[in-house]
Structures are given as structure tokens and as C-alpha cells.
Write a protein that holds these residues in place. Structure first.
Motif, short mmCIF file in Angstrom:
data_model
loop_
_atom_site.label_atom_id
_atom_site.label_comp_id
_atom_site.label_asym_id
_atom_site.label_seq_id
_atom_site.Cartn_x
_atom_site.Cartn_y
_atom_site.Cartn_z
N CYS A 171 0.86 -1.18 0.00
CA CYS A 171 0.00 0.00 0.00
C CYS A 171 0.89 1.23 0.00
O CYS A 171 2.02 1.19 0.48
CB CYS A 171 -0.99 0.01 1.16
SG CYS A 171 -0.30 0.30 2.78
N SER A 172 0.39 2.29 -0.57
CA SER A 172 1.14 3.55 -0.67
C SER A 172 1.13 4.28 0.66
O SER A 172 0.17 4.19 1.43
CB SER A 172 0.50 4.44 -1.75
OG SER A 172 0.86 5.79 -1.58
N ASN A 173 2.21 5.03 0.91
CA ASN A 173 2.29 5.78 2.16
C ASN A 173 1.51 7.09 2.14
O ASN A 173 1.51 7.82 3.13
CB ASN A 173 3.75 6.04 2.54
CG ASN A 173 4.44 7.03 1.63
OD1 ASN A 173 4.11 7.16 0.44
ND2 ASN A 173 5.42 7.75 2.16
N VAL A 174 0.83 7.39 1.03
CA VAL A 174 -0.10 8.53 1.00
C VAL A 174 -1.49 8.13 0.51
O VAL A 174 -2.49 8.66 0.98
CB VAL A 174 0.44 9.72 0.16
CG1 VAL A 174 1.62 10.37 0.84
CG2 VAL A 174 0.76 9.31 -1.26
N VAL A 175 -1.57 7.17 -0.41
CA VAL A 175 -2.88 6.75 -0.91
C VAL A 175 -3.57 5.84 0.10
O VAL A 175 -4.78 5.93 0.32
CB VAL A 175 -2.76 6.03 -2.28
CG1 VAL A 175 -4.12 5.52 -2.76
CG2 VAL A 175 -2.15 6.96 -3.31
N GLU A 177 -4.54 2.82 0.08
CA GLU A 177 -5.31 1.66 -0.39
C GLU A 177 -4.45 0.41 -0.37
O GLU A 177 -3.29 0.42 -0.81
CB GLU A 177 -5.84 1.90 -1.81
CG GLU A 177 -6.67 0.74 -2.33
CD GLU A 177 -7.28 0.99 -3.69
OE1 GLU A 177 -8.14 0.20 -4.11
OE2 GLU A 177 -6.90 1.99 -4.34
N VAL A 178 -5.01 -0.67 0.14
CA VAL A 178 -4.30 -1.94 0.20
C VAL A 178 -4.46 -2.65 -1.13
O VAL A 178 -5.58 -3.02 -1.53
CB VAL A 178 -4.82 -2.82 1.35
CG1 VAL A 178 -4.06 -4.15 1.39
CG2 VAL A 178 -4.68 -2.09 2.69
N ASN A 179 -3.36 -2.82 -1.83
CA ASN A 179 -3.42 -3.48 -3.14
C ASN A 179 -3.60 -4.99 -2.97
O ASN A 179 -3.17 -5.58 -1.96
CB ASN A 179 -2.12 -3.20 -3.92
CG ASN A 179 -2.00 -1.74 -4.29
OD1 ASN A 179 -2.97 -1.12 -4.73
ND2 ASN A 179 -0.82 -1.15 -4.12
N LYS A 308 -9.57 -0.69 11.76
CA LYS A 308 -10.68 -0.33 10.87
C LYS A 308 -11.82 0.34 11.63
O LYS A 308 -12.45 1.28 11.12
CB LYS A 308 -11.16 -1.57 10.12
CG LYS A 308 -10.22 -2.00 9.00
CD LYS A 308 -10.74 -3.17 8.20
CE LYS A 308 -10.54 -4.48 8.88
NZ LYS A 308 -10.84 -5.64 8.00
N VAL A 309 -12.07 -0.11 12.86
CA VAL A 309 -13.11 0.51 13.67
C VAL A 309 -12.75 1.96 13.98
O VAL A 309 -13.60 2.85 13.94
CB VAL A 309 -13.32 -0.30 14.98
CG1 VAL A 309 -14.22 0.47 15.94
CG2 VAL A 309 -13.93 -1.66 14.67
N LEU A 310 -11.48 2.21 14.28
CA LEU A 310 -11.04 3.57 14.58
C LEU A 310 -10.95 4.45 13.33
O LEU A 310 -11.16 5.66 13.40
CB LEU A 310 -9.67 3.55 15.27
CG LEU A 310 -9.66 3.47 16.79
CD1 LEU A 310 -10.35 2.21 17.29
CD2 LEU A 310 -8.22 3.54 17.33
N ALA A 332 -12.79 2.22 5.25
CA ALA A 332 -11.72 1.66 6.06
C ALA A 332 -11.40 0.21 5.69
O ALA A 332 -10.27 -0.25 5.89
CB ALA A 332 -12.09 1.73 7.54
N GLU A 333 -12.37 -0.48 5.14
CA GLU A 333 -12.16 -1.90 4.80
C GLU A 333 -11.06 -2.08 3.78
O GLU A 333 -10.35 -3.08 3.79
CB GLU A 333 -13.47 -2.49 4.27
CG GLU A 333 -13.44 -3.99 4.10
CD GLU A 333 -13.25 -4.75 5.41
OE1 GLU A 333 -12.54 -5.77 5.41
OE2 GLU A 333 -13.81 -4.30 6.43
N GLY A 334 -10.89 -1.13 2.89
CA GLY A 334 -9.93 -1.30 1.80
C GLY A 334 -8.64 -0.55 1.94
O GLY A 334 -7.88 -0.44 0.97
N ARG A 335 -8.35 -0.03 3.15
CA ARG A 335 -7.13 0.77 3.26
C ARG A 335 -6.48 0.60 4.63
O ARG A 335 -7.10 0.14 5.59
CB ARG A 335 -7.44 2.24 3.00
CG ARG A 335 -8.27 2.93 4.06
CD ARG A 335 -8.39 4.42 3.77
NE ARG A 335 -7.11 5.09 3.77
CZ ARG A 335 -6.83 6.23 3.13
NH1 ARG A 335 -7.77 6.85 2.44
NH2 ARG A 335 -5.63 6.77 3.19
N ALA A 336 -5.24 1.00 4.70
CA ALA A 336 -4.50 1.06 5.95
C ALA A 336 -4.79 2.41 6.61
O ALA A 336 -5.19 3.36 5.95
CB ALA A 336 -3.01 0.90 5.69
#
Length: 408
Positions: A171-175, A177-179, A308-310, A332-336
């Protein structure tokens, strides 16, 4: 679903009990995490009891070498790979540079590599420099609106069968999104290419099963995963034995020494076993497996569920603000939990305004000049970045949102 015992978690990190940090909520974890107690204990013990050249027959040396071997073995087991497929280096940036030099000599004339413009520069720059050697470097580009890295856009880059290595981030450190690493690795392998995955921005949220992902190389930084300042790289045997040795000639037969030209930092390698101590303790405390890969998978799930909850309330808040452009997914489900926002002023200035409210955050380009530019964000003012991990308390997120309401 087992809920994370946040009080127990925070008790494992000495930073949370320090007087100087009371009232401060840490939201720049993507730049480096707090260190867990087991790592500190092991580092202190090595420096006070084992600070000799390891692997000699006398006891202090023997014990030092055993602790270094323990770190490699336990972390490799947690990541689903053989012990000698995991090695340490001074940083992920340096490890990537060494790998790029090996790939430069390995590629045949007419072969190519793929890089993305979603990457932190550390996993992009060393590969891109190979173009100066006459190697073809193809760019897999993100969507300029969302920052999404679409696997469909990779297909034409692989179509002619000339690509031998695909380098991309977990995942990108600015985007943020978890690839879908497993799907991308399978796509690359089907086209005859190996993969190099930059896991620096994902690993703080759980140690992954590299074998299950199918990655040929997986890189991350221990100082962002609650440990010492070391770069950790998994290099699977198939590609590791094909790439030319970058270490001393007499170490060429040892896989974990082939890509570490300099001698390792003995104390920090040994202290890295403390990361395994922590993950196992985290799992066991919550009723999960007490050791090995099972503990790592259980801890990973605990960490992600809590994060994800936070994360969702923060994403919802930022999405509602006309004065802020949220970079990356709003789900939140699709990202860090690494959240960058572009504002109408420099990100660093916004971070400075948050500081009096007890919020420790960062601003700038974060070496992500390429993805920011691709999304139309000027890297000079950059973005405000808010990043956290599983040890973040829900009250801290509430405090953050309250402070943002005053600042942006």
C-alpha cells in the motif's frame, strides 16, 4: 470477533508511560512506530552482555550469535518462508538499492521491469535508475483521481513477455489503499515475471504470509513495526539463487548473505526477535496461538479489526469537509490507517497548528512526489498525514477529530 485489549497493548510500549508524552496523541506512525518493550529489553541485553563479535566459541559470543539466528528464524516462520530466505540490512532503501544492482546484472538484453507511480521513492528510484543503464523501465500508472492501482492497467505492460520483474507497493504511504498483492503476483507470474513488493507501509498493521501472497521479494522496515532501525527483506529461493551475489564472494552460497554487502548490525538484528515476542504475546493474551505463524496471523487480524473501527469515523469526518481532499479510499475496509489530506495550505503548517492540541502529525510530500503529482497535488505544500496503528486508543481519534475541526 475478539476485541483488542487496548490497555494491555499500550502497557507493552514504554512510550505511553513517559511523562514527557502524556497528553500527546501520536499520529505520524507511518514515519516510524513506538518500540515495544521486548525489543528494548533485547537490545539492552545485547549491548550490556553480548557486545562482542558473534559466532565465536566463548559464551558471550555464542549467545550473541544464537540471538541473531533466533530473530531470523522466528520472523521467517511468522512470514511463512524458510529461515535463510529472510535477511537484514541497514534500511529498506539500502536493501532495494542492492537488489537493483543485482537485477541490473541479471537482466538480459531486451528485457524490462515495471514500476508504479504509487510508490514511495525508495522502492521506485533505484529501479528507475536502471533506465540509465539501457534497461527498459515501464510505468504502471495510478488513477489520477483516486490513486487506485488497477491490475487491468498492468496487463498491457506484461503482454509482450519481456518483463522480468514487477515492483509495486502493498500500500502507498499517502494513498493508503491496500493493493491485492496475491492477485497481482499471480498475474505477474503468469506472464513470466517475478515480483518485488514494498511492504513498508503495510507491515506495521500485521506481518503477512509471504508464501500465501506469492511475492518473490517482500521488503519492510523494522523501525515501523515496533522494532529497531533495520530493513528486513524476504527473498524467495527461486529468484534469490538466480540473482548475482552482492556480498563477499565467500558468502555467495548462503542465501541470506547474498544481498547484504556490509556486515549486519548485530545488536539490532538480535533485538528484532523482540518483534516476534510481542506478536506472540499479543496473540496469546487474546486467546490465540502462542507461537509461530499462527500467532502472527491471529495478531494481524486483531490489529486490523481494531484499526478499521477507529479509521472509519476519521474518514467520514474528512470526507465531509469541503476544505480537505481525502487522498485514497473513504472506506476503512480497503485501506490502511495512513490518511493523507490535501488542504488549501501546506501540510506542515497544518501539522504545526495541531501540535498545541496534543496531536503529533506530519506534513510534506513524504517522498511520495510521484503519486502526489499524478493526482494533481503539488508536492511543495504537500499534504497533512495522519497515521496510526493498533495501539492507538479510540479516545485519541476523538481528540484528533476535535482538533481537526479547529484547524481545518
Amino acid at each position: 470477533m475478539t476485541s483488542l485489549d487496548i490497555d494491555w497493548v499500550r502497557a507493552q510500549f514504554p512510550a505511553f508511560s513517559q511523562a514527557s508524552l502524556q497528553g500527546q496523541a501520536f499520529f505520524e506512525n507511518a514515519g516510524g512506530s513506538y518500540t515495544c518493550q521486548p525489543v528494548i529489553d533485547r537490545l539492552f541485553r545485547f549491548y550490556t552482555e553480548r557486545k562482542v563479535q558473534p559466532y565465536a566459541p566463548y559464551e558471550a559470543s555464542r549467545l550473541g550469535g544464537e540471538e541473531m539466528d533466533e530473530a531470523r528464524a522466528r520472523l521467517a516462520a511468522m512470514m511463512g518462508v524458510a529461515t535463510d530466505e529472510l535477511s537484514f540490512g541497514p534500511s529498506t532503501t539500502q536493501n532495494t538499492y542492492v537488489l537493483a544492482q543485482a537485477v541490473r546484472r541479471w537482466l538480459a538484453e531486451g528485457e524490462a521491469i515495471v514500476v508504479t507511480n504509487q510508490d514511495h521513492e525508495a522502492n521506485s528510484g533505484p529501479w528507475r535508475r536502471l533506465a540509465e543503464e539501457g534497461i527498459e523501465v515501464r510505468e504502471w500508472r495510478i488513477d489520477p483521481e483516486t490513486g487506485h492501482l488497477d491490475p487491468a492497467a498492468l496487463a498491457p505492460l506484461l503482454a509482450d513477455g519481456k518483463v522480468r520483474l514487477v515492483c509495486f507497493p502493498h500500500c502507498s504511504n499517502v494513498v493508503g489503499e491496500v493493493n491485492d498483492v496475491a492477485a497481482i503476483c499471480a498475474q505477474a507470474r503468469a506472464a513470466g515475471a517475478y515480483t518485488c513488493v514494498d511492504g513498508v507501509s503495510y507491515a506495521p498493521h500485521g506481518f503477512v504470509d509471504v508464501a500465501a501472497l506469492g511475492a518473490d521479494i517482500y521488503l519492510f522496515s523494522a523501525y515501523k513495526t515496533y522494532g529497531p532501525h533495520q530493513g528486513i527483506m524476504v527473498i524467495r529461493r527461486e529468484i534469490g539463487e538466480k540473482l548475482p551475489n552482492q556480498g563477499h564472494f565467500f558468502n555467495g552460497g548462503t542465501l541470506y548473505k547474498r544481498f547484504t554487502p556490509a556486515g549486519p548490525d548485530h545488536a539490532q538484528v538480535a533485538a528484532s526477535a523482540g518483534m516476534a515476542d510481542y506478536m506472540e504475546a499479543l496473540s496469546a493474551h487474546h486467546g490465540g496461538p502462542a507461537s509461530g505463524a499462527g500467532a502472527a496471523r491471529f495478531a494481524h487480524a486483531l490489529m486490523r479489526d481494531h484499526e478499521k473501527v477507529l479509521l472509519q469515523p476519521l474518514l467520514d469526518y474528512l470526507s465531509s469537509k469541503n476544505s480537505a481532499r481525502l487522498i485514497g479510499p473513504a472506506n476503512a475496509e480497503g485501506r490502511a490507517p495512513t490518511v493523507a489530506v490535501a488542504l488549501n495550505r501546506p501540510g506542515e503548517a497544518a501539522a504545526a497548528d495541531l501540535a498545541p492540541h496534543g496531536i503529533m502529525a506530519g506534513g510534506g510530500d513524504f517522498y511520495a512526489v510521484r503519486p502526489l503529482t499524478a493526482m494533481g497535488v503539488d508536492p511543495e505544500p504537500g499534504v497533512l498525514r495522519l497515521s496510526f496503528t493498533h495501539y492507538t486508543h479510540p479516545d485519541e481519534v476523538t481528540k484528533l477529530i476535535g482538533a481537526l475541526d479547529k484547524v481545518i
